[in-house]
Design a protein around this motif. Structure first.
Motif, mmCIF file in Angstrom:
data_model
loop_
_atom_site.group_PDB
_atom_site.id
_atom_site.type_symbol
_atom_site.label_atom_id
_atom_site.label_comp_id
_atom_site.label_asym_id
_atom_site.label_seq_id
_atom_site.Cartn_x
_atom_site.Cartn_y
_atom_site.Cartn_z
ATOM 1 N N ALA A 184 24.919 13.203 61.656
ATOM 2 C CA ALA A 184 25.234 13.886 60.656
ATOM 3 C C ALA A 184 26.543 13.780 60.612
ATOM 4 O O ALA A 184 27.127 14.022 58.921
ATOM 5 N N THR A 188 26.555 13.544 56.293
ATOM 6 C CA THR A 188 27.819 14.198 55.619
ATOM 7 C C THR A 188 28.635 13.518 54.500
ATOM 8 O O THR A 188 29.723 13.791 54.264
ATOM 9 N N SER A 189 28.997 12.444 54.786
ATOM 10 C CA SER A 189 30.302 11.906 54.449
ATOM 11 C C SER A 189 30.190 11.339 53.289
ATOM 12 O O SER A 189 30.322 11.247 51.891
ATOM 13 N N LEU A 191 28.310 13.269 51.391
ATOM 14 C CA LEU A 191 28.652 14.375 49.802
ATOM 15 C C LEU A 191 30.227 15.072 49.325
ATOM 16 O O LEU A 191 29.749 15.306 47.869
#
Length: 592
Positions: A184, A188-189, A191
């Motif tokens: 996760a 997420t990093s 984006l």
């Protein structure tokens, strides 16, 4: 040149700070080199650092020539960050073979071509045109018109990053909490800088010439530091699970086919291809299972199937298991074909053996036994009378063996459990034994009378053969009766969640060799039992999940105990009995 009068702008400072943070992360993660995906992630960070430093320094540079060169390095970072990040995700999630395939080659080719076009752009303008300084926030931002290849290159880089994110999220879903935090965080990093790059490419925002992607690598670095530092992402290896999934089916000796909800073949293993003369996966993929297999198969209620092969005729038992996705939605079935050729052959041999014992032996021995009785009554000579009596006794023993063969056949076929009182069942067995051995004493004590779904014949066979074994092999030297005759006591009780049947006698005890043979699961030349009685006890107990135990009795004799679990254990399928009997009777027959 650097404009000394310019005040350092926050976009430049933020970009350089992101570059410094990236180098720090590279230094920290260098110790993980050699771990799956680590090399590619370090390459991603190098491309990212190049992007951040090149853009940060370029924002201080107002010299057009140097500014163009730094912009070329920015494009190097843009395309190679996405491609190497995809390679990392592929290798980390156990799909490293894709990097060497035709699927990955276009991504690498686009990155290489874009790098070359960026360096040589002043000569051809295929990447951008109308390059001009367009300062903002005191920084040397530039404006230029992107050409089709530039949009295409950014699109390919975006697809690469999106694919990598999908693979990492797929790992999160497939493997649950084991990799949830790490996957996760890394997914997420990507984006923040990804959306910033798309916004800059599209020319949207209040300052369209400002590319905020390098600045937004700062939260990217924070999330990566968490995943690879505190959460120790490289200390855990999903490639092992992925490899296990990929090889588990192929390594199994049983033929296996995976079908979708329309019963079309999705995958077959090597054993299935060999057993059923199928082509490779590509040849049979999405072919209806009924068409791919050389026999008819009903997945709803499959029967064993016979297949002719180079090794002769083989018989396969078929088991079908539903497949569901992580959300519980049905997606197909796994069909496993278990080779039961030897088991079926052994079953047929045992059925023939039982038929011979039950019919031929029983009929012929019945005649011999009858004539022996007549002969014993008519002979006056003691010597000949003893011989006739021996014939009578031996033929009677063989007749009893035929009856035990009938019991074995019952165990082979299996038996449904029906609600029954154990005490009442044992009482009927004791009555039969008293009738068969009128000179023996058979005592019965029923302390409790547990009622459960008992397989009647199976349980009765175990108790009956224990009593018979005690009486038939008694040596008339007992201590319970004044004349030393055959004696046994049967006790039925409930102990916790078990129904217990004990059969105690005062005979000579069971030879150690017979118990060793049963414990070993087969008879040998040095461990040869005297008959089927104890084997029937063993098989019958195993069929219902019961435990048997034999202990010495003081001052003389044996105590045999059967512990029958009450509750769900009684609902065990009859197939357990058949498989146990087949396996161990095969061993005993081999020992003969």
């Amino acid at each position: 040149m650097i404009d000394g009068a310019a005040i350092p702008a926050w976009p430049a400072v933020g970009s350089i700070a992101a570059g410094v943070g990236t180098l720090a992360l590279i230094r920290y993660l260098a110790r993980h080199r050699g771990k799956p995906g680590a090399g590619w992630f370090l390459a991603t960070l190098l491309a990212q650092a190049t992007w951040c430093f090149a853009y940060g320094v370029s924002l201080f540079t107002f010299d057009p020539v140097v500014r163009r060169l730094l912009e070329s390095l920015v494009w190097f970072g843009i395309v190679w960050t996405g491609v190497t990040f995809l390679a990392f995700a592929l290798e980390y999630t156990g799909r490293g073979h894709v990097i060497r395939s035709r699927l990955f080659a276009p991504f690498a080719a686009v990155a290489a071509i874009t790098t070359l076009l960026a360096i040589t752009n002043p000569l051809h303008g295929l990447l951008w045109t109308d390059f001009a300084l367009d300062p903002a926030f005191g920084a040397a931002t530039v404006s230029y018109a992107l050409q089709p290849w530039a949009y295409f290159a950014v699109g390919v880089a975006t697809v690469a990053v999106a694919s990598a994110v999908f693979l990492l999220v797929d790992t999160l879903v497939d493997y649950g909490p084991l990799y949830r935090r790490e996957a996760a965080a890394v997914a997420t990093s990507a984006l923040p800088p990804g959306f910033a790059l798309l916004a800059w490419t599209a020319g949207v925002g209040p300052v369209p010439q400002l590319n905020l992607a390098p600045v937004l690598f700062i939260p990217h670095i924070v999330l990566d530091a968490y995943a690879f530092g505190r959460a120790e992402m490289f200390e855990r290896d999903p490639t092992a699970l992925r490899a296990a999934e990929r090889t588990a089916i192929d390594d199994l000796a049983d033929p296996i086919a995976v079908v979708d909800t329309d019963r079309r073949v999705v995958r077959v293993n090597a054993a299935a291809r060999d057993a059923f003369a199928l082509g490779d996966d590509e040849a049979v993929r999405l072919t209806p299972l009924a068409t791919a297999l050389p026999f008819d198969l009903d997945l709803t209620d499959p029967d064993p199937v016979d297949v002719r092969s180079a090794d002769g005729r083989r018989t396969y038992a078929v088991s079908v298991s539903p497949l569901s996705d992580p959300a519980g939605t049905p997606v197909g079935h796994t069909v496993v074909f278990s080779d039961v050729t030897e088991r079926e052959r052994r079953r047929q041999q045992l059925e023939v053996l039982n038929r011979v014992l039950r019919h031929n032996l029983r009929n012929d021995m019945g005649v011999v036994h009858g004539y022996a009785e007549l002969l014993a009554e008519e002979l006056d000579d003691d010597h000949h009378h003893r011989m006739a009596d021996a014939i009578e006794r031996r033929s009677g023993a063989l007749l009893a063996l035929g009856e035990k063969a009938r019991t074995v056949e019952t165990l082979l076929a299996g038996e449904e459990a029906t609600p029954l009182a154990l005490g009442a069942l044992v009482e009927r067995v004791v009555a039969d034994c008293r009738e068969e051995f009128p000179d023996a004493t058979v005592e019965l004590t029923v302390r409790d009378d547990p009622t459960a779904p008992f397989p009647e014949t199976t349980v009765a066979a175990a108790v009956e053969n224990l009593i018979e074994n005690a009486l038939r092999h008694h040596d008339d030297a007992g201590v319970e009766r004044p004349n030393g005759g055959a004696w046994t006591r049967v006790t039925v009780a409930r102990e916790g969640d078990e129904a217990v049947v004990r059969v105690a006698d005062d005979g000579p005890g069971i030879p150690e060799g017979e118990l060793d043979a049963i414990e070993a699961g087969r008879e040998t030349a040095l461990q040869h039992g005297s008959g089927l009685g104890l084997w029937i006890v063993h098989w019958a107990a195993a069929a219902v999940g019961a435990e048997t135990d034999f202990a010495d009795r003081e001052p003389r004799g044996t105590v045999a105990t059967i512990r029958l679990p009450l509750g769900d254990a009684w609902t065990a399928s009859a197939s357990a009995a058949a498989s146990t009997v087949e396996r161990e009777t095969a061993s005993e027959t081999a020992g003969e």
